[in-house]
Write a protein that holds these residues in place. Structure first.
Motif, PDB file in Angstrom:
ATOM      1  N   LYS A 154      70.799 -38.292   8.829  1.00 28.74           N
ATOM      2  CA  LYS A 154      71.485 -37.669   7.685  1.00 28.74           C
ATOM      3  C   LYS A 154      70.813 -36.357   7.269  1.00 28.74           C
ATOM      4  O   LYS A 154      71.486 -35.386   6.966  1.00 28.74           O
ATOM      5  N   ASN A 155      69.492 -36.347   7.214  1.00 30.76           N
ATOM      6  CA  ASN A 155      68.757 -35.162   6.777  1.00 30.76           C
ATOM      7  C   ASN A 155      67.843 -34.626   7.878  1.00 30.76           C
ATOM      8  O   ASN A 155      66.699 -34.250   7.630  1.00 30.76           O
ATOM      9  N   VAL A 156      68.367 -34.618   9.101  1.00 29.25           N
ATOM     10  CA  VAL A 156      67.630 -34.103  10.254  1.00 29.25           C
ATOM     11  C   VAL A 156      68.475 -33.008  10.894  1.00 29.25           C
ATOM     12  O   VAL A 156      69.670 -33.173  11.104  1.00 29.25           O
ATOM     13  N   ARG A 157      67.828 -31.891  11.202  1.00 29.41           N
ATOM     14  CA  ARG A 157      68.515 -30.802  11.908  1.00 29.41           C
ATOM     15  C   ARG A 157      67.656 -30.396  13.086  1.00 29.41           C
ATOM     16  O   ARG A 157      66.485 -30.023  12.916  1.00 29.41           O
ATOM     17  N   VAL A 158      68.215 -30.508  14.286  1.00 26.40           N
ATOM     18  CA  VAL A 158      67.539 -30.086  15.511  1.00 26.40           C
ATOM     19  C   VAL A 158      68.244 -28.827  16.007  1.00 26.40           C
ATOM     20  O   VAL A 158      69.395 -28.877  16.426  1.00 26.40           O
ATOM     21  N   PHE A 159      67.543 -27.710  15.912  1.00 28.94           N
ATOM     22  CA  PHE A 159      68.070 -26.422  16.380  1.00 28.94           C
ATOM     23  C   PHE A 159      67.632 -26.273  17.831  1.00 28.94           C
ATOM     24  O   PHE A 159      66.455 -26.054  18.106  1.00 28.94           O
ATOM     25  N   ASP A 160      68.571 -26.431  18.738  1.00 30.80           N
ATOM     26  CA  ASP A 160      68.225 -26.437  20.164  1.00 30.80           C
ATOM     27  C   ASP A 160      69.091 -25.479  20.977  1.00 30.80           C
ATOM     28  O   ASP A 160      69.494 -25.764  22.094  1.00 30.80           O
ATOM     29  N   LYS A 161      69.331 -24.334  20.431  1.00 26.04           N
ATOM     30  CA  LYS A 161      70.194 -23.330  21.066  1.00 26.04           C
ATOM     31  C   LYS A 161      69.539 -22.668  22.284  1.00 26.04           C
ATOM     32  O   LYS A 161      70.225 -22.223  23.187  1.00 26.04           O
ATOM     33  N   TYR A 162      68.220 -22.596  22.312  1.00 22.41           N
ATOM     34  CA  TYR A 162      67.520 -21.817  23.329  1.00 22.41           C
ATOM     35  C   TYR A 162      66.756 -22.705  24.311  1.00 22.41           C
ATOM     36  O   TYR A 162      66.071 -23.636  23.902  1.00 22.41           O
ATOM     37  N   PRO A 163      66.840 -22.380  25.617  1.00 26.82           N
ATOM     38  CA  PRO A 163      66.030 -23.106  26.600  1.00 26.82           C
ATOM     39  C   PRO A 163      64.568 -22.675  26.509  1.00 26.82           C
ATOM     40  O   PRO A 163      64.244 -21.654  25.898  1.00 26.82           O
ATOM     41  N   GLY A 164      63.709 -23.460  27.152  1.00 31.89           N
ATOM     42  CA  GLY A 164      62.273 -23.244  27.071  1.00 31.89           C
ATOM     43  C   GLY A 164      61.796 -21.830  27.287  1.00 31.89           C
ATOM     44  O   GLY A 164      61.010 -21.314  26.518  1.00 31.89           O
ATOM     45  N   PRO A 224      63.303 -35.377   5.046  1.00 25.79           N
ATOM     46  CA  PRO A 224      64.211 -34.427   5.682  1.00 25.79           C
ATOM     47  C   PRO A 224      63.416 -33.450   6.555  1.00 25.79           C
ATOM     48  O   PRO A 224      62.343 -32.974   6.153  1.00 25.79           O
ATOM     49  N   THR A 225      63.942 -33.181   7.746  1.00 27.65           N
ATOM     50  CA  THR A 225      63.188 -32.329   8.655  1.00 27.65           C
ATOM     51  C   THR A 225      64.092 -31.468   9.524  1.00 27.65           C
ATOM     52  O   THR A 225      65.194 -31.856   9.890  1.00 27.65           O
ATOM     53  N   PHE A 226      63.577 -30.296   9.817  1.00 24.73           N
ATOM     54  CA  PHE A 226      64.234 -29.304  10.681  1.00 24.73           C
ATOM     55  C   PHE A 226      63.248 -28.999  11.798  1.00 24.73           C
ATOM     56  O   PHE A 226      62.051 -28.850  11.555  1.00 24.73           O
ATOM     57  N   THR A 227      63.741 -28.896  13.008  1.00 23.07           N
ATOM     58  CA  THR A 227      62.878 -28.511  14.116  1.00 23.07           C
ATOM     59  C   THR A 227      63.637 -27.626  15.080  1.00 23.07           C
ATOM     60  O   THR A 227      64.847 -27.769  15.238  1.00 23.07           O
ATOM     61  N   HIS A 228      62.931 -26.698  15.681  1.00 16.86           N
ATOM     62  CA  HIS A 228      63.530 -25.968  16.795  1.00 16.86           C
ATOM     63  C   HIS A 228      62.932 -26.553  18.058  1.00 16.86           C
ATOM     64  O   HIS A 228      61.735 -26.777  18.160  1.00 16.86           O
ATOM     65  N   GLN A 229      63.814 -26.881  18.998  1.00 21.31           N
ATOM     66  CA  GLN A 229      63.423 -27.546  20.236  1.00 21.31           C
ATOM     67  C   GLN A 229      64.054 -26.841  21.422  1.00 21.31           C
ATOM     68  O   GLN A 229      65.131 -26.253  21.307  1.00 21.31           O
ATOM     69  N   ARG A 230      63.408 -26.966  22.560  1.00 24.17           N
ATOM     70  CA  ARG A 230      63.998 -26.450  23.793  1.00 24.17           C
ATOM     71  C   ARG A 230      65.283 -27.223  24.074  1.00 24.17           C
ATOM     72  O   ARG A 230      65.333 -28.440  23.899  1.00 24.17           O
ATOM     73  N   THR A 231      66.311 -26.530  24.499  1.00 25.08           N
ATOM     74  CA  THR A 231      67.597 -27.154  24.804  1.00 25.08           C
ATOM     75  C   THR A 231      67.425 -28.380  25.694  1.00 25.08           C
ATOM     76  O   THR A 231      67.999 -29.435  25.434  1.00 25.08           O
TER      77      THR A 231
END
Length: 186
Positions: free
Chosen positions: A153-163, A127-134
């Motif tokens: 299933k157990n992946v969350r990509v937080f991509d709310k913010y641009p670079g 399971p993994t969480f990452t914050h990424q550029r939009t």
């Protein structure tokens, strides 16, 4: 795998273990707004330890020339204050892939900074969480990646913010997003 397990067994308290790869591409004193502020990384890790009550394994990748690496925080006050809850692995030799795989296999989940390396846990189905550029997060949703992770299933990509806004992502917001993910993973 045995060497990693031996280190992980030395945590003083029985807590879940979260692997963190705090990506940094900062060059000298120049601020790279594609990264998250190192001070915010420290505050976030401190919250994981003291509020979420987990142990942290830092995946340290040394910077090489213009290639990014990750932060190990060994010289920070946060590390010193939480030393019994943090282990740091610097992966910089021929066994680095094996060490990273072992870390991922022996932790509850991982948190990766904005990096292509965030797809690495897909290979172990950790399971993994990452914050990424939009504008770059699409790279973590290819069909082959979804097949590896059971449809993410157990992946969350937080991509709310641009670079250009990555540096300023609020710690509390990131913590709340991660804590929600952490409680939902099976």
């Amino acid at each position: 795998d045995k060497q990693v397990k031996l280190v992980l067994e030395t945590f003083e308290e029985e807590r879940d273990i979260v692997a963190v790869m705090a990506k940094s591409r900062q060059k000298d004193d120049e601020v790279d707004r594609e990264d998250w502020d190192p001070l915010k990384w420290e505050q976030f890790i401190d919250k994981l330890i003291n509020k979420l009550k987990v142990n942290i394994v830092l995946i340290g990748v040394p910077k090489t020339g213009n290639y990014p690496g990750s932060l190990d925080f060994k010289d920070s006050a946060m590390y010193g204050a939480n030393e019994k809850y943090i282990k740091s692995f610097v992966v910089d030799n021929e066994d680095s892939i094996d060490v990273q795989i072992s870390i991922l296999k022996n932790t509850k989940c991982s948190f990766y900074g904005s990096s292509g390396a965030a797809a690495f846990p897909y290979l172990t189905n950790t399971p993994t969480f990452t914050h990424q550029r939009t504008e770059n997060s699409f790279r973590l949703f290819f069909e082959w990646e979804k097949r590896l992770t059971g449809g993410h299933k157990n992946v969350r990509v937080f991509d709310k913010y641009p670079g250009g806004q990555m540096w300023d992502i609020p710690v509390d917001e990131m913590y709340e997003e991660f804590a929600k993910f952490y409680k939902e993973i099976s």
